[in-house]
Motif scaffolding. Structure first.
Motif: not given
Length: 397
Positions: A101, A104-105, A107, A117
């Motif tokens: 998390d 940014n997950r 990304y 991702w």
């Protein structure tokens, strides 16, 4: 009193000689083993360089089995990873990795249609392995979620994880060649092995000659095609669409003034590796004007002589000079092309080509002249090329 016979003394003499012979044999064997051990130690410390050279040659000449689909599989904590790996099942078993998390997950890049991702394990700060994923973005109520997803590739970043043939990060370039043989594509820092749409990309440190990353591409072409079809733009690399799929070689790109063109930017490029084709050179002229915010291509040069069935490593030198003394500006180019790879890195040779400016200010090549320049060895330096060509009395209309 018993007196031993002469036969008894003869038997004793033979026994003594036998023991002595055995002792001498043992001593000789011991000495030979010491000598052999010492020789091995000397070779390992570089006192027998010719042996090390032969060893390197043997490594390069190794002829391993042809690649099979199974060679692109790996195992991660007893989970088989291949082209058909189910991403949702993988997440169900392993979770998302620590720091997902806050990273940014996972990304990497994307737009409103697709998201590229990565899943990094055991964490995102110091990953041992990374799974690159492409997901179609879907709307779940008011929340954007990952829809249909598939594995693009997997990156091995820790020596505890190996390929099917046993290669791991930290291994030598020699071991790569021993396990896989000559690659299909070579650059100065990477080797690519391909089979049936699967690709094994091996990054190596040119100084230490050791592997620092192993990336297995399962669905790379598919992911690139899908992203481009959705007007994908990587936010870290805004491409010049006119030059796509070429990568500018900034060290051999110059602002210059050419007859009939005025002040322009001569752009040296190499074809993008992601196409998995031969890496070849291409040259352009770009306009220099405040009128154009984006770069605008004025002219695309003809095919470079060095592209003929060769893999270009780099553009080595460029010269703007009136080579045939007709009052127009010709362009001399020398590139290094790759002839192979050995245990100590890539092997290259120079290749030269000339663009002669015509009366209409466009450019042309003379293939027979280019061929002669290279076959006679006048391709080492720009001065070499220019001196050779000026003796040929070249006339271009």
């Amino acid at each position: 009193m018993y007196k031993p016979s002469y036969g008894y003394f003869i038997i004793l003499i033979f026994l003594a000689l036998g023991v002595t012979a055995c002792s001498l044999s043992d001593i000789n064997t011991y000495n030979n083993e010491k000598t052999a051990t010492a020789k091995v130690k000397q070779e390992s410390t570089g006192q027998y360089p010719e042996k090390r050279i032969n060893k390197a040659k043997n490594v390069v000449s190794a002829d391993p089995e042809p690649l099979q689909n199974e060679d692109f599989e790996i195992s991660y904590w007893s989970h088989k990873i291949d082209k058909k790996t189910d991403i949702k099942e993988l997440i169900h078993k392993l979770g998302y990795g620590e720091g997902y998390d806050s990273s940014n997950r996972g990304y990497i890049s994307g737009n409103g249609t697709y998201r590229r991702w990565n899943l990094s394990y055991p964490n995102y700060k110091d990953p041992e392995i990374r799974f690159v994923v492409l997901s179609k973005i879907e709307l779940d109520g008011e929340e954007l979620v990952d829809g249909e997803s598939y594995l693009v590739g997997v990156s091995l970043e820790n020596p505890k994880f190996k390929t099917k043939r046993g290669l791991k990060t930290g291994d030598t370039l020699g071991k790569v060649l021993q396990l896989y043989g000559q690659p299909s594509i070579i650059t100065n820092g990477s080797l690519l092995y391909s089979n049936n749409g699967l690709h094994l990309s091996i990054q190596w440190d040119t100084k230490t000659e050791k592997v620092n990353n192993i990336f297995i591409k399962y669905n790379m072409e598919k992911s690139i095609k899908q992203q481009h079809s959705a007007d994908y733009v990587d936010e870290d690399d805004q491409p010049n669409l006119d030059l796509e799929p070429y990568t500018t070689q900034e060290g051999q790109t110059f602002t210059t003034t050419l007859n009939g063109w005025g002040k322009v930017r001569f752009v040296s490029t190499l074809k993008d590796e992601e196409t998995n084709d031969l890496i070849q050179a291409k040259f352009f002229l770009e306009v220099i004007s405040k009128k154009y915010v984006e770069k605008k291509i004025l002219y695309e040069f003809p095919e470079f002589y060095g592209n003929s069935g060769r893999m270009i490593d780099r553009i080595k030198a460029v010269s703007f000079k009136d080579v045939n003394q007709d009052g127009r500006t010709d362009i001399v180019i020398i590139a290094d092309y790759i002839t192979g790879v050995n245990a100590h890195g890539i092997e290259t040779l120079p290749v030269a080509g000339i663009y002669f400016q015509k009366k209409d200010n466009t450019y042309t090549t003379l293939s027979e002249l280019d061929k002669n320049i290279n076959q006679t060895g006048h391709n080492r330096t720009l001065q070499n090329v220019i001196q050779y060509v000026r003796k040929q009395r070249i006339n271009v209309q």
